[in-house]
Scaffold this active site. Structure first.
Site, short mmCIF file in Angstrom:
data_model
loop_
_atom_site.label_atom_id
_atom_site.label_comp_id
_atom_site.label_asym_id
_atom_site.label_seq_id
_atom_site.Cartn_x
_atom_site.Cartn_y
_atom_site.Cartn_z
N ASP A 146 -3.89 -6.51 -7.78
CA ASP A 146 -4.21 -5.81 -6.54
C ASP A 146 -4.51 -4.36 -6.93
O ASP A 146 -4.29 -3.96 -8.09
CB ASP A 146 -3.03 -5.91 -5.57
CG ASP A 146 -3.47 -5.85 -4.10
OD1 ASP A 146 -4.61 -5.40 -3.84
OD2 ASP A 146 -2.67 -6.23 -3.22
N HIS B 168 0.85 -1.20 0.00
CA HIS B 168 0.00 0.00 0.00
C HIS B 168 0.88 1.25 0.00
O HIS B 168 0.49 2.29 -0.52
CB HIS B 168 -0.90 0.05 1.24
CG HIS B 168 -1.99 -0.98 1.25
ND1 HIS B 168 -1.80 -2.26 1.69
CD2 HIS B 168 -3.29 -0.89 0.87
CE1 HIS B 168 -2.94 -2.93 1.58
NE2 HIS B 168 -3.86 -2.13 1.09
#
Length: 358
Positions: free
Chosen positions: A250, A179
């Protein structure tokens, strides 16, 4: 009609669909929508939102997906039955319990119109410093994790919720969180084959409909490219693990990608590398990605045969699993979501977990 929209899943901004969001989904024939906690207020509101989204469908319904793994990754909190984390469920040493908890999750999601749960986590937490996966995984060994993977997939998919094994080729041995940064895995590929690949092999044998590609660099696969943008990683999944269904990226907004590539460039790289669907939390970036794909198609950087290959795989999945959409009848939802029976069952499970911890 352009096929490129079916290669994109996008988020939306709030608890109801805005006119410009509806127009984008409809005009561009987008594959699906991913929902987060900011899109959720109650089961009834969620169902109403899904009904709104599905009015934009063309040939088949849209994928409506969410990360409802259990534990701390659970986007729809109020009103839904709160399932413990997979690590806690794994401590009970009962694949049957995992199956039943997955069924509860699936029935509640289905009642609100969701058709894809981005679970199970197939990662192995074999690095104590790993916080991004942590208790989202079933355990610390390939054996522990593999033991429960088919229970989740069967629990979801026998209840009409598509399942997604993540994060290939394994995110459990990293310290960095994709992230925020790009994790680099120096572990030899042969060791990864013997360990990290095993839960994914189990997932594939259990007929999982999606596999999610992680944003990590595995030095022995390609020292320069994240696996999500790297043809060699997709080739391993297709050729070595013999996986034939959908591969989704993702979230392409994660800093592991977004800090290093433009949205347009990364979209083209991912689809060319082997992704069938690329995912974006926010629609503004999904728009940029789609524009990048359109431009690449125009200048032949993205070949028509590649687009056709990815598109036909998406259509095949939808044809097999999402043939028609019947709008959710809102008054019926309370019979299926957060029921006393499910709540009681989960409370009993939590007591058993506490006993083991004690």
């Amino acid at each position: 009609m352009s096929k490129l929209g079916q290669l994109i899943i996008t988020g939306i901004s709030g608890p109801s669909l805005l006119d410009e969001e509806r127009e984008f989904l409809e005009k561009e024939n987008i594959a699906g929508v991913i929902l987060f906690s900011n899109n959720y207020e109650s089961p009834a509101q969620l169902a109403e939102l899904v009904n709104q989204i599905q009015t934009t469908r063309k040939e088949y319904p849209l994928f409506i997906c969410v990360d409802n793994e259990g534990g701390r990754v659970f986007r729809f909190k109020t009103g839904f039955t709160k399932v413990p984390s997979m690590m806690e469920l794994g401590s009970l040493n009962s694949p049957k319990t995992v199956f039943e908890c997955s069924q509860i999750m699936a029935k509640e999601l289905k009642a609100c119109g969701v058709n894809l749960n981005l679970a199970p986590v197939c990662d192995i937490v074999n690095n104590e410093q790993n916080k991004v996966i942590g208790d989202r995984a079933f355990g610390k060994t390939a054996e522990e994790v593999s033991k429960y993977i088919s229970s989740v997939i069967r629990g979801l998919q026998t209840s009409d919720i598509l399942s997604c094994a993540k994060h290939f080729p394994g995110h459990g041995c990293t310290t960095k969180d994709s992230h925020f940064d790009l994790p680099i895995i120096k572990k030899p590929l042969n060791e990864i084959r013997k360990e990290e690949f095993l839960p994914f092999t189990k997932a594939i044998k259990s007929r999982v409909e999606f596999v999610m590609m992680a944003h990590v660099i595995v030095e022995e696969i390609n020292p320069d490219l994240p696996t999500s943008l790297c043809p060699e990683a997709y080739e391993i999944l297709r050729e070595e693990l013999r996986y034939t269904k959908l591969i989704i990226s993702d979230d392409m907004q994660m800093k592991a990608i977004a800090d290093r590539y433009s949205y347009e460039e990364a979209a083209v790289m991912a689809i060319n590398a082997g992704a069938d669907i690329i995912e974006y939390k926010d629609m503004e970036f999904a728009r940029k990605a789609l524009n990048g794909l359109k431009q690449a198609q125009k200048n032949q950087e993205l070949k028509n045969e590649t687009i056709l290959d990815r598109h036909s795989r998406v259509m095949n999945c939808k044809e097999r699993n999402l043939k028609e959409y019947t709008p959710i009848y809102i008054p019926e939802i309370s019979k299926h979501v957060g029921t006393p029976a499910s709540t009681t069952y989960i409370e009993e499970i939590k007591k058993k977990i506490e006993e083991i911890k004690a």
